[in-house]
Motif scaffolding. Structure first.
Motif, PDB file in Angstrom:
ATOM      1  N   LEU A  54       0.836  -1.202   0.000  1.00 40.75           N
ATOM      2  CA  LEU A  54       0.000   0.000   0.000  1.00 40.75           C
ATOM      3  C   LEU A  54       0.872   1.252   0.000  1.00 40.75           C
ATOM      4  O   LEU A  54       0.538   2.256  -0.627  1.00 40.75           O
ATOM      5  N   ALA A  55       1.981   1.201   0.725  1.00 36.99           N
ATOM      6  CA  ALA A  55       2.863   2.362   0.793  1.00 36.99           C
ATOM      7  C   ALA A  55       3.454   2.687  -0.571  1.00 36.99           C
ATOM      8  O   ALA A  55       3.673   3.850  -0.909  1.00 36.99           O
ATOM      9  N   THR A  56       3.709   1.649  -1.363  1.00 38.52           N
ATOM     10  CA  THR A  56       4.262   1.870  -2.702  1.00 38.52           C
ATOM     11  C   THR A  56       3.162   1.993  -3.759  1.00 38.52           C
ATOM     12  O   THR A  56       3.446   2.131  -4.949  1.00 38.52           O
ATOM     13  N   LYS A  57       1.896   1.927  -3.327  1.00 42.02           N
ATOM     14  CA  LYS A  57       0.730   2.033  -4.209  1.00 42.02           C
ATOM     15  C   LYS A  57       0.687   0.910  -5.252  1.00 42.02           C
ATOM     16  O   LYS A  57       0.135   1.077  -6.324  1.00 42.02           O
ATOM     17  N   LYS A  58       1.285  -0.232  -4.897  1.00 42.18           N
ATOM     18  CA  LYS A  58       1.277  -1.372  -5.799  1.00 42.18           C
ATOM     19  C   LYS A  58       1.029  -2.633  -4.979  1.00 42.18           C
ATOM     20  O   LYS A  58       1.670  -2.848  -3.955  1.00 42.18           O
ATOM     21  N   THR A  59       0.084  -3.464  -5.397  1.00 41.79           N
ATOM     22  CA  THR A  59      -0.130  -4.747  -4.740  1.00 41.79           C
ATOM     23  C   THR A  59      -0.166  -5.849  -5.789  1.00 41.79           C
ATOM     24  O   THR A  59      -0.282  -5.595  -6.980  1.00 41.79           O
ATOM     25  N   SER A  60      -0.068  -7.058  -5.302  1.00 41.93           N
ATOM     26  CA  SER A  60      -0.151  -8.216  -6.195  1.00 41.93           C
ATOM     27  C   SER A  60      -1.508  -8.893  -6.025  1.00 41.93           C
ATOM     28  O   SER A  60      -1.623 -10.105  -6.108  1.00 41.93           O
ATOM     29  N   PHE A 112     -13.991  -1.259  -1.250  1.00 42.25           N
ATOM     30  CA  PHE A 112     -13.062  -1.935  -0.341  1.00 42.25           C
ATOM     31  C   PHE A 112     -11.824  -2.416  -1.103  1.00 42.25           C
ATOM     32  O   PHE A 112     -10.691  -2.234  -0.656  1.00 42.25           O
ATOM     33  N   LEU A 113     -12.047  -3.014  -2.266  1.00 35.28           N
ATOM     34  CA  LEU A 113     -10.926  -3.511  -3.062  1.00 35.28           C
ATOM     35  C   LEU A 113     -10.117  -2.373  -3.672  1.00 35.28           C
ATOM     36  O   LEU A 113      -8.899  -2.472  -3.820  1.00 35.28           O
ATOM     37  N   LEU A 114     -10.787  -1.277  -4.021  1.00 32.95           N
ATOM     38  CA  LEU A 114     -10.066  -0.095  -4.508  1.00 32.95           C
ATOM     39  C   LEU A 114      -9.165   0.465  -3.414  1.00 32.95           C
ATOM     40  O   LEU A 114      -8.022   0.850  -3.667  1.00 32.95           O
ATOM     41  N   ASP A 115      -9.671   0.493  -2.169  1.00 30.12           N
ATOM     42  CA  ASP A 115      -8.868   0.979  -1.046  1.00 30.12           C
ATOM     43  C   ASP A 115      -7.661   0.083  -0.784  1.00 30.12           C
ATOM     44  O   ASP A 115      -6.631   0.540  -0.278  1.00 30.12           O
ATOM     45  N   MET A 116      -7.775  -1.199  -1.123  1.00 27.77           N
ATOM     46  CA  MET A 116      -6.654  -2.130  -0.957  1.00 27.77           C
ATOM     47  C   MET A 116      -5.620  -1.989  -2.068  1.00 27.77           C
ATOM     48  O   MET A 116      -4.603  -2.677  -2.059  1.00 27.77           O
ATOM     49  N   LYS A 117      -5.892  -1.093  -3.011  1.00 25.50           N
ATOM     50  CA  LYS A 117      -4.976  -0.857  -4.133  1.00 25.50           C
ATOM     51  C   LYS A 117      -4.753  -2.122  -4.961  1.00 25.50           C
ATOM     52  O   LYS A 117      -3.624  -2.431  -5.387  1.00 25.50           O
ATOM     53  N   CYS A 118      -5.828  -2.865  -5.193  1.00 24.70           N
ATOM     54  CA  CYS A 118      -5.713  -4.059  -6.030  1.00 24.70           C
ATOM     55  C   CYS A 118      -5.204  -3.683  -7.409  1.00 24.70           C
ATOM     56  O   CYS A 118      -5.498  -2.598  -7.930  1.00 24.70           O
ATOM     57  N   ALA A 119      -4.460  -4.595  -8.012  1.00 28.01           N
ATOM     58  CA  ALA A 119      -3.949  -4.343  -9.360  1.00 28.01           C
ATOM     59  C   ALA A 119      -5.092  -4.276 -10.368  1.00 28.01           C
ATOM     60  O   ALA A 119      -4.996  -3.598 -11.393  1.00 28.01           O
ATOM     61  N   GLY A 120      -6.167  -4.992 -10.091  1.00 34.59           N
ATOM     62  CA  GLY A 120      -7.352  -4.982 -10.942  1.00 34.59           C
ATOM     63  C   GLY A 120      -8.493  -5.655 -10.208  1.00 34.59           C
ATOM     64  O   GLY A 120      -8.273  -6.369  -9.220  1.00 34.59           O
ATOM     65  N   ILE A 121      -9.717  -5.441 -10.689  1.00 32.53           N
ATOM     66  CA  ILE A 121     -10.900  -5.963 -10.004  1.00 32.53           C
ATOM     67  C   ILE A 121     -11.834  -6.628 -11.008  1.00 32.53           C
ATOM     68  O   ILE A 121     -12.128  -6.064 -12.069  1.00 32.53           O
ATOM     69  N   VAL A 122     -12.287  -7.835 -10.659  1.00 34.57           N
ATOM     70  CA  VAL A 122     -13.299  -8.558 -11.429  1.00 34.57           C
ATOM     71  C   VAL A 122     -14.625  -8.419 -10.688  1.00 34.57           C
ATOM     72  O   VAL A 122     -14.689  -8.676  -9.483  1.00 34.57           O
ATOM     73  N   VAL A 123     -15.679  -8.032 -11.395  1.00 36.06           N
ATOM     74  CA  VAL A 123     -16.995  -7.887 -10.772  1.00 36.06           C
ATOM     75  C   VAL A 123     -17.994  -8.811 -11.466  1.00 36.06           C
ATOM     76  O   VAL A 123     -18.124  -8.776 -12.695  1.00 36.06           O
ATOM     77  N   TYR A 124     -18.658  -9.651 -10.678  1.00 40.61           N
ATOM     78  CA  TYR A 124     -19.792 -10.451 -11.161  1.00 40.61           C
ATOM     79  C   TYR A 124     -21.036  -9.796 -10.560  1.00 40.61           C
ATOM     80  O   TYR A 124     -21.464 -10.144  -9.473  1.00 40.61           O
ATOM     81  N   PRO A 125     -21.601  -8.801 -11.257  1.00 40.60           N
ATOM     82  CA  PRO A 125     -22.660  -7.994 -10.633  1.00 40.60           C
ATOM     83  C   PRO A 125     -24.004  -8.715 -10.601  1.00 40.60           C
ATOM     84  O   PRO A 125     -24.385  -9.406 -11.548  1.00 40.60           O
ATOM     85  N   THR A 126     -24.691  -8.546  -9.496  1.00 42.84           N
ATOM     86  CA  THR A 126     -26.052  -9.053  -9.359  1.00 42.84           C
ATOM     87  C   THR A 126     -27.052  -7.912  -9.228  1.00 42.84           C
ATOM     88  O   THR A 126     -28.134  -7.947  -9.802  1.00 42.84           O
ATOM     89  N   TYR A 127     -26.695  -6.872  -8.486  1.00 40.55           N
ATOM     90  CA  TYR A 127     -27.615  -5.782  -8.182  1.00 40.55           C
ATOM     91  C   TYR A 127     -27.280  -4.481  -8.905  1.00 40.55           C
ATOM     92  O   TYR A 127     -28.189  -3.714  -9.242  1.00 40.55           O
ATOM     93  N   LEU A 128     -26.017  -4.193  -9.123  1.00 45.07           N
ATOM     94  CA  LEU A 128     -25.648  -2.972  -9.832  1.00 45.07           C
ATOM     95  C   LEU A 128     -26.118  -3.046 -11.282  1.00 45.07           C
ATOM     96  O   LEU A 128     -25.931  -4.059 -11.951  1.00 45.07           O
TER      97      LEU A 128
END
Length: 333
Positions: A54-60, A112-128
């Motif tokens: 998080l400090a380096t703004k990069k996660t795996s 929540f995942l954006l705050d964790m600085k994920c490298a990318g996010i997969v969404v399987y939306p049900t309600y959005l």
């Protein structure tokens, strides 16, 4: 709990030196590195990898959002397995966030995942909604992809099988076997894939000039008991029925149980087919004719896109596979 400061004291260096060594800095002497690694071994220190990344703004991390109402059952466990497997094979760790029971909670899971600085996010939306997903994608600097849902404003990040064509192919096969009285067990109301499959069912009937009969359609919600109860409801209506197309394999399994209990032979009296090609579909009796939805390829293609490997992502096709087994045959004369 052992801290970085404890390691620094043990090694006789500053805390910042320990931090530089753990972050891979080359601007540290070999003597200092040796002392720090020896201190880590002696103290049992475990670096806080998340804090460092998080400090380096990069996660795996690759984030994955899916509502918990989808967790139950082999279909969705296979999806999570594939997401984790392809993340791992590309050097990433999958982090699952629960979208729970509303659009707001799905959005919270993404945040929540954006705050964790994920490298990318997969969404399987049900309600959005498709519009809401489009807005989230536009506002995010982190790459986000969507699976199993079209996003008209950003079609390039939507990775989805052609559920309509999958159902067309299955209906054409069933009709080619001579069936005209085909029942349909629908999936959960509002499901995009379920609606596409039902639309194909009606359109193929029309194409073959077979009248659509509402009495041959029952509502389900993807579970085996929906197929079981659906068959009970269909048979109670006293309609001629030589084949059943269930909206997924799990409902097909429930339907098969009900047909057996009611004394129908499968497929001699009533043929049955499903969708998804989950592992058990080849081990029930008779083996289930179904459509293979390529979720392994969907997730592989999507994750490669997320991590910037579009060259390999582009060559992966998402065509469905018609899998012909023993549960469909010509209607008994």
């Amino acid at each position: 709990m052992v801290t970085m400061l404890d390691v620094a004291k043990k090694a006789g260096v500053s805390k910042s030196t320990v931090s530089r060594i753990l972050s891979g800095s080359v601007a540290v002497s070999e003597k200092a590195k040796e002392a720090v690694y020896q201190a880590i071994e002696e103290t049992g220190y475990r670096p806080n990898l998340l804090a460092r990344q998080l400090a380096t703004k990069k996660t795996s991390y690759i984030g994955f959002v899916m509502t918990n109402v989808l967790y139950d059952g082999p279909y969705f466990s296979t999806i999570v397995y594939n997401a984790a497997s392809f993340s791992e094979s590309n050097g990433y760790q999958l982090v699952l966030a629960d979208g729970k029971h509303s659009a707001e909670e799905e959005r919270n899971a993404i945040n929540f995942l954006l705050d964790m600085k994920c490298a990318g996010i997969v969404v399987y939306p049900t309600y959005l909604s498709e519009e809401e997903m489009g807005q989230i994608i536009e506002q995010s600097e982190t790459p986000i992809i969507v699976i199993n849902r079209h996003v008209p404003s950003h079609p390039e990040i939507a990775f989805v099988a052609d559920h309509y064509q999958c159902a067309v192919d299955m209906m054409e096969y069933i009709i080619s076997q001579g069936h005209q009285h085909i029942a349909f067990i629908r999936g959960t109301k509002g499901s995009s894939s379920g609606e596409q499959r039902f639309k194909a069912y009606k359109n193929v009937l029309e194409r073959h000039q077979i009248p659509f009969n509402e009495q041959l359609v029952v509502q389900g919600a993807w579970r085996p008991d929906d197929g079981y109860e659906g068959v009970k409801e269909l048979t109670a209506r006293k309609q001629t029925m030589t084949a059943i197309l269930a909206g997924n394999d799990e409902m097909a399994f429930g339907a098969m149980k009900a047909l057996n209990e009611l004394g129908f032979r499968i497929p001699q009296d009533i043929s049955i087919a499903g969708f998804d090609n989950i592992a058990m579909s080849n081990y029930v009796t008779p083996a289930l004719t179904t459509v293979g939805i390529p979720f392994d390829r969907i997730l592989q293609k999507g994750i490669l896109y997320l991590i910037g490997d579009e060259r390999h992502s582009d060559v992966i096709d998402l065509n469905c596979d018609l899998i012909i087994r023993d549960s469909v045959c010509p209607p008994h004369q």
